[in-house]
Structure formats: structure tokens, C-alpha cells
Design an enzyme around this catalytic site. Structure first.
Site, mmCIF file in Angstrom:
data_model
loop_
_atom_site.group_PDB
_atom_site.id
_atom_site.type_symbol
_atom_site.label_atom_id
_atom_site.label_comp_id
_atom_site.label_asym_id
_atom_site.label_seq_id
_atom_site.Cartn_x
_atom_site.Cartn_y
_atom_site.Cartn_z
ATOM 1 N N ASP A 11 -93.806 51.683 -22.543
ATOM 2 C CA ASP A 11 -93.008 51.548 -23.761
ATOM 3 C C ASP A 11 -91.695 50.906 -23.316
ATOM 4 O O ASP A 11 -90.924 51.527 -22.581
ATOM 5 C CB ASP A 11 -92.783 52.948 -24.351
ATOM 6 C CG ASP A 11 -91.890 52.939 -25.585
ATOM 7 O OD1 ASP A 11 -91.196 51.924 -25.817
ATOM 8 O OD2 ASP A 11 -91.866 53.952 -26.301
ATOM 9 N N TYR A 229 -86.820 64.923 -20.481
ATOM 10 C CA TYR A 229 -87.673 64.309 -21.492
ATOM 11 C C TYR A 229 -87.303 62.843 -21.725
ATOM 12 O O TYR A 229 -86.160 62.539 -22.034
ATOM 13 C CB TYR A 229 -87.568 65.063 -22.827
ATOM 14 C CG TYR A 229 -88.438 64.450 -23.881
ATOM 15 C CD1 TYR A 229 -89.817 64.590 -23.791
ATOM 16 C CD2 TYR A 229 -87.903 63.699 -24.913
ATOM 17 C CE1 TYR A 229 -90.648 64.001 -24.727
ATOM 18 C CE2 TYR A 229 -88.717 63.114 -25.857
ATOM 19 C CZ TYR A 229 -90.102 63.278 -25.750
ATOM 20 O OH TYR A 229 -90.910 62.681 -26.683
ATOM 21 N N LYS A 232 -93.134 60.780 -24.472
ATOM 22 C CA LYS A 232 -94.416 61.278 -23.979
ATOM 23 C C LYS A 232 -95.097 60.212 -23.135
ATOM 24 O O LYS A 232 -94.601 59.099 -23.004
ATOM 25 C CB LYS A 232 -95.300 61.706 -25.149
ATOM 26 C CG LYS A 232 -95.121 63.168 -25.493
ATOM 27 C CD LYS A 232 -95.702 64.123 -24.432
ATOM 28 C CE LYS A 232 -95.241 65.542 -24.701
ATOM 29 N NZ LYS A 232 -95.588 66.494 -23.654
HETATM 30 C C1 F6R Z 1 -91.286 58.885 -29.030
HETATM 31 C C2 F6R Z 1 -91.503 60.009 -29.911
HETATM 32 C C3 F6R Z 1 -90.570 60.230 -31.049
HETATM 33 C C4 F6R Z 1 -89.160 60.528 -30.615
HETATM 34 C C5 F6R Z 1 -88.259 60.829 -31.826
HETATM 35 C C6 F6R Z 1 -86.807 61.041 -31.430
HETATM 36 O O1 F6R Z 1 -92.416 58.568 -28.291
HETATM 37 O O2 F6R Z 1 -92.412 60.731 -29.741
HETATM 38 O O3 F6R Z 1 -91.076 61.249 -31.874
HETATM 39 O O4 F6R Z 1 -89.130 61.596 -29.714
HETATM 40 O O5 F6R Z 1 -88.319 59.746 -32.715
HETATM 41 O O6 F6R Z 1 -86.394 59.948 -30.709
HETATM 42 P P1 F6R Z 1 -84.865 59.716 -30.249
HETATM 43 O O7 F6R Z 1 -84.477 60.951 -29.468
HETATM 44 O O8 F6R Z 1 -84.953 58.476 -29.420
HETATM 45 O O9 F6R Z 1 -84.068 59.547 -31.495
HETATM 46 MG MG MG Z 2 -90.916 54.765 -27.764
HETATM 47 MG MG MG Z 3 -95.590 55.592 -27.348
#
Ligand code: F6R
Ligand code: MG
Ligand code: MG
Length: 366
Positions: A11, A229, A232
Site C-alpha cells: 500500500d 500499528y 493491516k
Molecule cells: C487501513 C484501514 C483503515 C484505517 C482507518 C483510519 O488499511 O484499515 O480502516 O485504519 O481509515 O485511518 P487513519 O488512521 O489513517 O485515519
Molecule cells: Mg491504506
Molecule cells: Mg489495504
């Protein structure tokens, strides 16, 4: 001939949050890999995406863990980050590139890798599975069904070459250990491990009659590399099919049941794994639900004949409906377990910082 199939993904930024790879990223990636094919480094390639994950599907004759191939993947991800993701201010540009300099192998540096070298058979069908908003343990259940469950794979009962069963190489991703377990005789031991999807993940599978490689999966856990973190680990996996291996239909069959996997919203929730065509491999609702797409190819002297979009079929409509029903059901739990993951899995997420604030307020019970 011997061919190596390397599926390497990362990603490196996406359009509208963590939603989907931008077409310019696909274009820049394809240009880079076209150059590698012209120079003879690659035999062939296919570039695609599942959600916010950019997928490099490459064939070559260099073997696994080859520095030139891994450098090509690393350079591609880095250049796409600089030239496209950052230029367009895409979200989380370069997200999975956890280190600044390449050091010989992308494993452990952020990208996910499933690769294997094998003798190309007279006819060589392969199916490549790619998932978004989940983790490598998501493959445990379907791989078990394909290679050890006769209710899924008729060939285990009625094809002599499958009848002896398969060897599962299982990795403990916390301790960095592997164990080979043989199905059918050791299925209870196997299940005792792989039911713990966050820790024991299937690395590869071999046919017991002759040790032929049947399937290989990515096993990286970004949080264990980065110590925090960072999204994923959206895994990849491929399986060779037919002629003494599970048929393509037996390989696809487990995905008719959208089993629950970890990784939905903030990598912190369980949700159903919905099988979708590539065009629908983009997460929306609550950043999900988690998706799996599959592309099939016939190898021809290492050339990738295809792709065929394997879940682009009404036969999987019911699985998609069931996934939507399961998504409704899980969402109604809000922040409660088991919709939200358990504490061990939450350790590396942003919840740790929130809980830290409460530490001083916890007093011994009088
Ligand atoms: C990314 C994912 C999303 C993010 C969520 C918060 O693979 O699973 O659910 O964890 O959108 O993202 P941030 O912390 O970047 O705002
Ligand atoms: Mg992403
Ligand atoms: Mg992804």
C-alpha cells in the site's frame, strides 16, 4: 522449464482515504515493469490492485528471494510513491515502505510477498488471491478446506494423486518458527494451531505423494516489523490447480462462505471476507467489509496468459449477500468484542495510547 512466480504487494497511498489505488499509480507501475520485461529481468508481469493495495504479479527465472527482483519491486513502490502518490497528495503515501533504504529483500521491509519457484507443468493453471483489510491468517480457513477437507475438495477422496493428502508448513509469526504438519493424519494438531489466526499462519502447502508445491502465502505482520500499528497486512496467496492438484473450482469453493477475518476498520474489527471481482475490490462501508479478489492465469513458458477475474460470477452472489448480512450483524456490536478484536490483537493499534492515559487512574480494589 523452471519458473518463479513472485507476487509482491504494498500500500503506497490511495485515493479517498484507504479506498483504492489511483489509475496513475497502476500506469507508472506498469511502465516500470514493462522496462524490466524489455531488459529481460522479467519474463512477464501483470499489475492490478485490490483496494488500496498495489499488486505486482511477476514471472522470471531468478528463483525466490532474488535481490534483483526484490529491488525492482522496492524501486517500483518507491518511485510510484514519489512520482504519483506524493504528487497527487494521495492518502498515506508510501504507507507500507517501513524503511528508507533497500537491503536485499523486501521481506521484513513492509511489502507482502508470496513467491515460489517450480517446474512449469505441461499445463499450469494458477489462481492468485489478494485481500484487503485483513491479515495473513485470513487464508488459514480456506487453505484448510482446499487441501484437507473432503467436503470441499472432492479430489481428496476420488483422485489418487490427492488421496495421500498435503503437508502444511505453518509459521508462528511471533516466535519466527515453522512446523510441517501432515493432513489427513495430523489434522487435529494442524487445526489446534491454525485456528489461532493471529499467530499461526499457513506459509505453504505441498502434495505428499511427491512434495510438489501446491500453494504459497504471504506471512508478514507489519505491526511486528514496525512495533506499532501501520495498517493491516492485506495478504496475498497463490495456488496451482488441476491434474493431481485441487481443481480450480475446488480452490475457489471455500470463498462461497464469507468467513470472519480480522482487519476491518482500523485493523481492529472482525468482519466477513467478501469475494468480489476486481472492479468491486474497494472497501467502503466502515472501511470494508474485507474483500478478496482472485485472478487466474495459465502459464506458458513463464508468460502470464490471462488474467481471468475469478469471482466475477453470479455463483458468488450468495456469498456476497451473506457477507452483507454478516456485516450488518457484526456492526450492531459497535465497539464490543468479538466485533472488536481482543486485547492481544489491539496491542499494536492506536488503542494502546488511549488506554495509557487511564493507567494512573486505576487503583487497587479496597
Ligand atoms: C487501513 C484501514 C483503515 C484505517 C482507518 C483510519 O488499511 O484499515 O480502516 O485504519 O481509515 O485511518 P487513519 O488512521 O489513517 O485515519
Ligand atoms: Mg491504506
Ligand atoms: Mg489495504
Amino acid at each position: 522449464m523452471k519458473v518463479t512466480l513472485s507476487v509482491i504487494k504494498a500500500d503506497v497511498g490511495s485515493l479517498v482515504g484507504h479506498h483504492v489505488v489511483h489509475p496513475d499509480q497502476i500506469k507508472a507501475t506498469s511502465e516500470k515493469l514493462r522496462g524490466a520485461r524489455e531488459s529481460g529481468l522479467l519474463i512477464d508481469y501483470h499489475v492490478t490492485n485490490v483496494g488500496d493495495d498495489l499488486q505486482l504479479i511477476m514471472t522470471h527465472s531468478k528463483g525466490v528471494d532474488n535481490e534483483e527482483i526484490h529491488k525492482l519491486a522496492w524501486d517500483t513502490f518507491s518511485e510510484v510513491t514519489e512520482r504519483v502518490s506524493k504528487k497527487l497528495k494521495l492518502y498515506a503515501a508510501g504507507q507500507d515502505l517501513l524503511v528508507t533504504a533497500f537491503s536485499g529483500n523486501v521481506k521484513g521491509m513492509g511489502p507482502g510477498v508470496a513467491e515460489a519457484e517450480f517446474e512449469e507443468r505441461v499445463s499450469e493453471p494458477v489462481v492468485i488471491f489478494m485481500a484487503d483489510k485483513t491479515e495473513p491468517g485470513a487464508w488459514n480457513l480456506p487453505l484448510y478446506k482446499i487441501y484437507a477437507d473432503p467436503f470441499n475438495t472432492a479430489g481428496l477422496v476420488i483422485d489418487e494423486q490427492l488421496h495421500k493428502g498435503f503437508t502444511f508448513r505453518v509459521m508462528d509469526i511471533y516466535e519466527h518458527k515453522v512446523v510441517d504438519l501432515h493432513a489427513p493424519d495430523e489434522v487435529y494438531d494442524l487445526l489446534a494451531l491454525i485456528g489461532t489466526t493471529g499467530r499461526y499462519v499457513i506459509h505453504s502447502i505441498f502434495r505428499r505423494t511427491d512434495n510438489l508445491l501446491a500453494a504459497v502465502a504471504s506471512t508478514s505482520r507489519l505491526s511486528l516489523i514496525a512495533g506499532r500499528y501501520v495498517g493491516k497486512d492485506d495478504p496475498v496467496m497463490f495456488a496451482r490447480g488441476q491434474h493431481g492438484l485441487p481443481a480450480v473450482g475446488e480452490i475457489l469453493e471455500p470463498f462461497a462462505f464469507p468467513h470472519l477475518v480480522a482487519g476491518w476498520m482500523r485493523g481492529s474489527h472482525n468482519g466477513p471476507l467478501m469475494p468480489v471481482p476486481i472492479r468491486n475490490a474497494k472497501c467502503t462501508r466502515f472501511d470494508g467489509p474485507p474483500r478478496v479478489a482472485a485472478v487466474g492465469f495459465q502459464l506458458n513458458e513463464g508468460k502470464l496468459v490471462g488474467p481471468e477475474d475469478m469471482f466475477d460470477d453470479p455463483a458468488f452472489d450468495r456469498a456476497r449477500d451473506m457477507a452483507n448480512t454478516a456485516a450488518d450483524y457484526m456492526r450492531r456490536h459497535g465497539p464490543f468484542m468479538p466485533a472488536r478484536l481482543g486485547p492481544e490483537e489491539m496491542e499494536y493499534t492506536t488503542l494502546a495510547a488511549v488506554l495509557k492515559k487511564l493507567e494512573g487512574r486505576l487503583k487497587p480494589v479496597e
